[in-house]
Motif scaffolding. Structure first.
Motif, short mmCIF file in Angstrom:
data_model
loop_
_atom_site.label_atom_id
_atom_site.label_comp_id
_atom_site.label_asym_id
_atom_site.label_seq_id
_atom_site.Cartn_x
_atom_site.Cartn_y
_atom_site.Cartn_z
N LEU A 9 0.85 -1.19 0.00
CA LEU A 9 0.00 0.00 0.00
C LEU A 9 0.88 1.23 0.00
O LEU A 9 1.89 1.27 0.71
CB LEU A 9 -0.90 0.02 1.24
N ASN A 10 0.49 2.24 -0.77
CA ASN A 10 1.20 3.50 -0.66
C ASN A 10 0.71 4.20 0.61
O ASN A 10 -0.26 3.76 1.24
CB ASN A 10 1.03 4.37 -1.92
N THR A 11 1.38 5.24 1.01
CA THR A 11 1.05 5.87 2.29
C THR A 11 -0.35 6.48 2.29
O THR A 11 -1.03 6.43 3.31
CB THR A 11 2.10 6.93 2.65
N GLU A 12 -0.79 7.01 1.17
CA GLU A 12 -2.13 7.59 1.11
C GLU A 12 -3.20 6.52 1.31
O GLU A 12 -4.14 6.70 2.09
CB GLU A 12 -2.35 8.30 -0.23
N THR A 13 -3.05 5.39 0.64
CA THR A 13 -4.01 4.29 0.77
C THR A 13 -3.98 3.71 2.18
O THR A 13 -5.03 3.41 2.76
CB THR A 13 -3.71 3.20 -0.27
N ALA A 14 -2.80 3.54 2.74
CA ALA A 14 -2.68 3.00 4.10
C ALA A 14 -3.33 3.94 5.10
O ALA A 14 -4.05 3.49 6.01
CB ALA A 14 -1.21 2.78 4.45
N ALA A 15 -3.11 5.24 4.95
CA ALA A 15 -3.72 6.22 5.86
C ALA A 15 -5.23 6.18 5.75
O ALA A 15 -5.94 6.22 6.77
CB ALA A 15 -3.18 7.62 5.56
N LYS A 16 -5.75 6.09 4.54
CA LYS A 16 -7.21 6.00 4.36
C LYS A 16 -7.76 4.73 4.99
O LYS A 16 -8.83 4.75 5.60
CB LYS A 16 -7.57 6.06 2.87
N ARG A 17 -7.05 3.63 4.84
CA ARG A 17 -7.49 2.36 5.43
C ARG A 17 -7.56 2.47 6.95
O ARG A 17 -8.45 1.89 7.58
CB ARG A 17 -6.54 1.24 5.02
N LEU A 18 -6.64 3.22 7.54
CA LEU A 18 -6.61 3.41 8.99
C LEU A 18 -7.53 4.55 9.45
O LEU A 18 -7.78 4.69 10.64
CB LEU A 18 -5.18 3.70 9.44
N GLY A 19 -7.98 5.38 8.51
CA GLY A 19 -8.83 6.51 8.88
C GLY A 19 -8.06 7.64 9.54
O GLY A 19 -8.58 8.32 10.42
#
Length: 87
Positions: A9-19
């Motif tokens: 996951l790129n950082t943007e996707t990972a951050a979105k997944r974590l909220g």
């Protein structure tokens, strides 16, 4: 997809997944809470590491008592009210 295949996951996707924001994600990475990998100029995280991070962050029931002030019982209110009335 096989179990041995890594999902990055790129950082943007990972951050979105974590909220959370990407800035908070970078803080978690920097503090060692979430493993991350630098691949050239980009940072990637494994989806399985994000899922483990979510599970480790689960709050156990009954552990948030420190966030609430001690309730004042009705008998404490009556006692203080009686003292004021007799003065």
């Amino acid at each position: 997809m096989s179990e041995s295949q890594i999902v990055w996951l790129n950082t943007e996707t990972a951050a979105k997944r974590l909220g959370i924001t990407t800035r908070t994600l970078y803080r978690f990475i920097n503090e060692g809470g979430l493993p991350a990998y630098r691949m050239g100029r980009v940072i990637r995280v494994q989806q399985t590491d994000v899922d483990r991070f979510i599970e480790r962050s689960r709050i156990e029931p009954g552990t948030l008592g420190h966030l609430y002030p001690d309730p004042v019982s009705a008998s404490d209110d009556d006692a203080s009210g009686d003292a004021d009335a007799s003065s």
